[in-house]
Design a protein around this motif. Sequence first.
Motif, mmCIF file in Angstrom:
data_model
loop_
_atom_site.group_PDB
_atom_site.id
_atom_site.type_symbol
_atom_site.label_atom_id
_atom_site.label_comp_id
_atom_site.label_asym_id
_atom_site.label_seq_id
_atom_site.Cartn_x
_atom_site.Cartn_y
_atom_site.Cartn_z
ATOM 1 N N ASP A 185 18.178 91.044 -32.237
ATOM 2 C CA ASP A 185 18.454 92.451 -31.933
ATOM 3 C C ASP A 185 19.147 93.137 -33.108
ATOM 4 O O ASP A 185 18.860 94.305 -33.420
ATOM 5 N N ALA A 186 20.045 92.432 -33.764
ATOM 6 C CA ALA A 186 20.734 92.989 -34.934
ATOM 7 C C ALA A 186 19.737 93.283 -36.048
ATOM 8 O O ALA A 186 19.795 94.342 -36.684
ATOM 9 N N LEU A 187 18.822 92.362 -36.271
ATOM 10 C CA LEU A 187 17.814 92.562 -37.314
ATOM 11 C C LEU A 187 16.941 93.770 -36.996
ATOM 12 O O LEU A 187 16.665 94.595 -37.868
ATOM 13 N N ARG A 188 16.528 93.911 -35.750
ATOM 14 C CA ARG A 188 15.716 95.070 -35.354
ATOM 15 C C ARG A 188 16.490 96.376 -35.578
ATOM 16 O O ARG A 188 15.941 97.351 -36.081
ATOM 17 N N GLY A 207 22.031 106.127 -31.483
ATOM 18 C CA GLY A 207 22.582 104.902 -30.920
ATOM 19 C C GLY A 207 22.490 103.705 -31.850
ATOM 20 O O GLY A 207 22.773 102.575 -31.449
ATOM 21 N N LEU A 208 22.132 103.939 -33.095
ATOM 22 C CA LEU A 208 22.044 102.841 -34.069
ATOM 23 C C LEU A 208 23.405 102.528 -34.688
ATOM 24 O O LEU A 208 23.568 101.504 -35.341
ATOM 25 N N GLN A 214 26.560 93.352 -33.946
ATOM 26 C CA GLN A 214 27.559 93.994 -33.102
ATOM 27 C C GLN A 214 27.923 93.061 -31.948
ATOM 28 O O GLN A 214 27.158 92.154 -31.608
ATOM 29 N N PRO A 215 29.082 93.254 -31.338
ATOM 30 C CA PRO A 215 29.474 92.398 -30.214
ATOM 31 C C PRO A 215 28.399 92.398 -29.114
ATOM 32 O O PRO A 215 27.917 93.459 -28.720
ATOM 33 N N GLY A 216 28.021 91.222 -28.695
ATOM 34 C CA GLY A 216 27.024 91.074 -27.651
ATOM 35 C C GLY A 216 25.585 91.234 -28.115
ATOM 36 O O GLY A 216 24.668 91.249 -27.300
#
Length: 136
Positions: free
Chosen positions: A106-109, A76-77, A99-101
Amino acid sequence: MLNLEPLAAQAANEMAGHDSKRANDAENIITKSLAVLAEQGLYAFGLFLATRKREQDKIPAQRIDQEARRLLQTTGLASADQTRAPDMPSFYRSLTAAQPGESAADALRRILLSKQLLETTLTYGRYAAKALKNGD
């Protein structure tokens, strides 16, 4: 919760291939790919794989890319749309963008986990290629 360890091990074995005669080529490209990923990041890793021109490097590089895409999608990455990117650099560049939303945190993680998972997989791949080369 998804256990990443067996997924990484399975991808690593596929990256190493199954031909003991080509295990040395696989080990070399996996080692170089791991160094690029660790030092320069996901996008540079994709560029490195895409620019392999020698025949003994092309096949292992394509196998690494295929297994990395499959692993990242399974976990799911990466989305199915991302894994259908037309070329390697486009796919790895898409991984580094929010990513959208998705919040910046969260993107960095996600990016850091993707990088760490691929580093682990490539490390396992090196050992798998060594074992294949030694006939174990």
